[in-house]
Design a protein around this motif. Structure first.
Motif, PDB file in Angstrom:
ATOM      1  N   GLU A 132       9.097   6.765  25.883  1.00 35.78           N
ATOM      2  CA  GLU A 132       8.407   7.611  26.861  1.00 35.78           C
ATOM      3  C   GLU A 132       8.766   7.238  28.295  1.00 35.78           C
ATOM      4  O   GLU A 132       8.793   8.106  29.171  1.00 35.78           O
ATOM      5  N   ARG A 133       9.070   5.960  28.515  1.00 36.08           N
ATOM      6  CA  ARG A 133       9.473   5.515  29.858  1.00 36.08           C
ATOM      7  C   ARG A 133      10.948   5.758  30.140  1.00 36.08           C
ATOM      8  O   ARG A 133      11.403   5.552  31.272  1.00 36.08           O
ATOM      9  N   GLY A 134      11.712   6.134  29.118  1.00 31.89           N
ATOM     10  CA  GLY A 134      13.136   6.373  29.313  1.00 31.89           C
ATOM     11  C   GLY A 134      14.001   5.135  29.193  1.00 31.89           C
ATOM     12  O   GLY A 134      15.190   5.185  29.506  1.00 31.89           O
ATOM     13  N   GLU A 135      13.427   4.039  28.702  1.00 33.17           N
ATOM     14  CA  GLU A 135      14.210   2.815  28.527  1.00 33.17           C
ATOM     15  C   GLU A 135      15.179   2.942  27.342  1.00 33.17           C
ATOM     16  O   GLU A 135      16.284   2.392  27.386  1.00 33.17           O
ATOM     17  N   VAL A 136      14.733   3.601  26.297  1.00 31.97           N
ATOM     18  CA  VAL A 136      15.583   3.866  25.139  1.00 31.97           C
ATOM     19  C   VAL A 136      15.428   5.338  24.774  1.00 31.97           C
ATOM     20  O   VAL A 136      14.497   6.019  25.212  1.00 31.97           O
ATOM     21  N   GLN A 137      16.349   5.818  23.927  1.00 35.13           N
ATOM     22  CA  GLN A 137      16.364   7.248  23.583  1.00 35.13           C
ATOM     23  C   GLN A 137      15.960   7.525  22.140  1.00 35.13           C
ATOM     24  O   GLN A 137      15.736   8.697  21.780  1.00 35.13           O
ATOM     25  N   GLY A 138      15.889   6.476  21.327  1.00 34.17           N
ATOM     26  CA  GLY A 138      15.603   6.707  19.921  1.00 34.17           C
ATOM     27  C   GLY A 138      15.125   5.466  19.223  1.00 34.17           C
ATOM     28  O   GLY A 138      14.967   4.388  19.819  1.00 34.17           O
ATOM     29  N   PHE A 139      14.910   5.623  17.899  1.00 37.42           N
ATOM     30  CA  PHE A 139      14.279   4.558  17.133  1.00 37.42           C
ATOM     31  C   PHE A 139      14.500   4.839  15.657  1.00 37.42           C
ATOM     32  O   PHE A 139      14.406   5.985  15.211  1.00 37.42           O
ATOM     33  N   CYS A 140      14.824   3.816  14.881  1.00 34.28           N
ATOM     34  CA  CYS A 140      14.843   3.928  13.419  1.00 34.28           C
ATOM     35  C   CYS A 140      13.618   3.207  12.896  1.00 34.28           C
ATOM     36  O   CYS A 140      13.526   1.982  12.956  1.00 34.28           O
ATOM     37  N   GLU A 141      12.658   3.981  12.381  1.00 32.87           N
ATOM     38  CA  GLU A 141      11.333   3.443  12.089  1.00 32.87           C
ATOM     39  C   GLU A 141      10.717   4.144  10.884  1.00 32.87           C
ATOM     40  O   GLU A 141      11.170   5.211  10.453  1.00 32.87           O
ATOM     41  N   SER A 142       9.677   3.553  10.337  1.00 33.86           N
ATOM     42  CA  SER A 142       8.945   4.153   9.229  1.00 33.86           C
ATOM     43  C   SER A 142       8.409   5.528   9.616  1.00 33.86           C
ATOM     44  O   SER A 142       7.860   5.715  10.697  1.00 33.86           O
ATOM     45  N   TYR A 143       8.574   6.464   8.713  1.00 35.43           N
ATOM     46  CA  TYR A 143       8.045   7.812   8.929  1.00 35.43           C
ATOM     47  C   TYR A 143       6.529   7.768   9.130  1.00 35.43           C
ATOM     48  O   TYR A 143       5.982   8.441  10.011  1.00 35.43           O
ATOM     49  N   ASP A 144       5.849   6.959   8.334  1.00 36.77           N
ATOM     50  CA  ASP A 144       4.396   6.836   8.477  1.00 36.77           C
ATOM     51  C   ASP A 144       4.009   6.277   9.836  1.00 36.77           C
ATOM     52  O   ASP A 144       3.004   6.683  10.427  1.00 36.77           O
ATOM     53  N   SER A 145       4.793   5.326  10.327  1.00 35.42           N
ATOM     54  CA  SER A 145       4.493   4.735  11.632  1.00 35.42           C
ATOM     55  C   SER A 145       4.626   5.773  12.746  1.00 35.42           C
ATOM     56  O   SER A 145       3.811   5.827  13.664  1.00 35.42           O
ATOM     57  N   VAL A 146       5.660   6.614  12.652  1.00 42.42           N
ATOM     58  CA  VAL A 146       5.833   7.673  13.646  1.00 42.42           C
ATOM     59  C   VAL A 146       4.640   8.623  13.613  1.00 42.42           C
ATOM     60  O   VAL A 146       4.058   8.976  14.644  1.00 42.42           O
ATOM     61  N   LYS A 147       4.238   9.015  12.395  1.00 38.10           N
ATOM     62  CA  LYS A 147       3.103   9.942  12.271  1.00 38.10           C
ATOM     63  C   LYS A 147       1.807   9.323  12.766  1.00 38.10           C
ATOM     64  O   LYS A 147       0.975  10.006  13.376  1.00 38.10           O
ATOM     65  N   ALA A 148       1.618   8.016  12.499  1.00 32.29           N
ATOM     66  CA  ALA A 148       0.378   7.364  12.891  1.00 32.29           C
ATOM     67  C   ALA A 148       0.306   7.144  14.399  1.00 32.29           C
ATOM     68  O   ALA A 148      -0.752   7.322  15.014  1.00 32.29           O
ATOM     69  N   ARG A 149       1.445   6.746  15.001  1.00 30.77           N
ATOM     70  CA  ARG A 149       1.434   6.389  16.423  1.00 30.77           C
ATOM     71  C   ARG A 149       1.600   7.597  17.343  1.00 30.77           C
ATOM     72  O   ARG A 149       1.024   7.637  18.431  1.00 30.77           O
TER      73      ARG A 149
ATOM     74  N   PRO B 158       0.805  -1.222   0.000  1.00 26.25           N
ATOM     75  CA  PRO B 158       0.000   0.000   0.000  1.00 26.25           C
ATOM     76  C   PRO B 158       0.834   1.265   0.000  1.00 26.25           C
ATOM     77  O   PRO B 158       0.307   2.359  -0.226  1.00 26.25           O
ATOM     78  N   ALA B 159       2.137   1.128   0.258  1.00 28.23           N
ATOM     79  CA  ALA B 159       2.956   2.338   0.375  1.00 28.23           C
ATOM     80  C   ALA B 159       4.426   2.026   0.193  1.00 28.23           C
ATOM     81  O   ALA B 159       4.919   0.999   0.648  1.00 28.23           O
ATOM     82  N   ILE B 160       5.121   2.924  -0.512  1.00 22.40           N
ATOM     83  CA  ILE B 160       6.581   2.937  -0.528  1.00 22.40           C
ATOM     84  C   ILE B 160       7.018   3.732   0.695  1.00 22.40           C
ATOM     85  O   ILE B 160       6.408   4.745   1.047  1.00 22.40           O
ATOM     86  N   GLU B 161       8.075   3.297   1.336  1.00 23.85           N
ATOM     87  CA  GLU B 161       8.404   3.813   2.656  1.00 23.85           C
ATOM     88  C   GLU B 161       9.591   4.769   2.696  1.00 23.85           C
ATOM     89  O   GLU B 161      10.473   4.736   1.831  1.00 23.85           O
ATOM     90  N   THR B 162       9.587   5.600   3.712  1.00 20.15           N
ATOM     91  CA  THR B 162      10.753   6.376   4.125  1.00 20.15           C
ATOM     92  C   THR B 162      11.047   6.003   5.568  1.00 20.15           C
ATOM     93  O   THR B 162      10.135   5.967   6.396  1.00 20.15           O
ATOM     94  N   ASN B 163      12.287   5.685   5.852  1.00 24.61           N
ATOM     95  CA  ASN B 163      12.668   5.383   7.222  1.00 24.61           C
ATOM     96  C   ASN B 163      13.333   6.605   7.845  1.00 24.61           C
ATOM     97  O   ASN B 163      14.109   7.303   7.176  1.00 24.61           O
TER      98      ASN B 163
END
Length: 344
Positions: free
Chosen positions: A202-219, A133-138
């Motif tokens: 949000e809990r401070g367990e990790v500081q970052g994430f490499c993830e789909s741009y769409d996933s960040v926007k959706a979540r 359904p979509a071409i992605e940007t990470n």
């Protein structure tokens, strides 16, 4: 019809004609409706509930059934494990080859067999590619409490990032870029979906994430605009026009061989959110699945729901995905071997 032909042909000794008639009758009986009517199509999701893959799979599952002959029920089923290798292995080695099972697997899992990743027990060039359904940007993002604020900071400061499993970009991208570009990611695994990593940030367990741009926007729709996270860089087939000013990871490579390696590393972004079916499907069945998927992508109700969920559509056909996979598998062996060693 066959009874009439039997009375005509039998006295003439033309029994082969009778056999042909029987085969013709069997072919007529196996209509497209007969393949799916009264059956349940299982939609295997290669990740746990709550992440971007889970969201896409469930939206497609809610709408694709009405575009399949016989309007079968489509039932989503999570089969997380090993960055979706478990789901890919199931589709390739176990699932029935009759169109009643599909799966959504990681875009990056496609590279697993090519790079010799442990657990990738399938041949991506033989899978039946249905569509995306979509071409992605990470994007690689850093939470506002992290010391890393820019991509340049990654050269001197450590960023702890969440990982949803070998075979996903959450693992492969930071691990490979540490070696290729000298970044200082520290990867923490054990998360079953991107939803879990967002909570961990949000809990401070990790500081970052490499993830789909769409996933960040959706979540977390306000994270980028509010400055809750900084987008350090983006990667994919091409720069995303929505991310003006955000560095494109290929452009950061200083050596031609490093640029080639990064382009191969991010090849999965062109594959997007790939829906696949088992290898060896009858051509007619694969055509039915691809046609139903294409019809779903233009279904007004599907498009409206994707928009409501903040998902950006940029679909590609199964035929185009199949061609892209074959092209990726033709990458020169030294580049494949280099990335294969880095992402394990």
């Amino acid at each position: 019809m066959c009874e009439h032909l039997r009375r005509v042909l039998l006295p003439l000794g033309l029994l082969p004609g009778m056999a042909a008639c029987m085969l013709f009758g069997a072919a007529v009986a196996q209509t497209p409706d007969a393949v799916f009517a009264g059956k349940t199509v299982n939609m295997i999701i290669g990740f746990g509930p709550g992440g971007g893959y889970d969201l896409w799979a469930r939206i497609v599952a809610r709408h694709i059934g009405k575009h399949l002959p016989g309007n079968p029920t489509v039932a989503p089923q999570n089969m997380e494990g090993a960055g979706s290798y478990r789901a890919a292995n199931f589709i390739y080695n176990v699932a029935p080859k009759d169109g009643t099972v599909m799966a959504l697997i990681s875009r990056d899992a496609v590279l697993g067999p090519l790079t010799g990743a442990p657990g990738a027990q399938f041949d991506a060039t033989k899978l039946s590619w249905v569509g995306t359904p979509a071409i992605e940007t990470n994007v690689c993002i850093a939470y506002h409490t992290a010391a890393v604020k820019t991509v340049q900071d990654l050269l001197t400061k450590e960023l702890v990032v969440g990982d949803t499993g070998v075979g996903t970009g959450t693992h492969s991208y930071p691990k490979a870029l540490d070696d290729i570009l000298g970044f200082k990611f520290r990867i923490v695994g054990g998360y079953s979906s991107s939803a879990d990593v967002f909570l961990a940030m949000e809990r401070g367990e990790v500081q970052g994430f490499c993830e789909s741009y769409d996933s960040v926007k959706a979540r977390r729709p306000d994270w980028i605009s509010s400055g809750t996270v900084a987008v350090l860089f983006q990667g994919g087939a091409k720069p995303n026009p929505d991310l003006k000013g955000v560095p494109f990871i290929v452009d950061l490579a200083q050596k031609p061989e490093d640029k080639q390696a990064i382009e191969f590393l991010y090849a999965g972004q062109g594959i997007g959110r790939p829906f696949v079916a088992p290898p060896g499907l009858p051509a007619s069945t694969l055509r039915i699945l691809r046609d139903a998927f294409a019809a779903t992508m233009t279904d007004p109700e599907f498009v409206a729901e994707a928009g409501l969920r903040k998902l950006t559509m940029d679909p590609e056909s199964g035929a185009n995905l199949e061609a892209l996979v074959r092209k990726t598998y033709a990458t020169p062996k030294p580049i494949v071997d280099r990335i294969g060693k880095l992402i394990q």
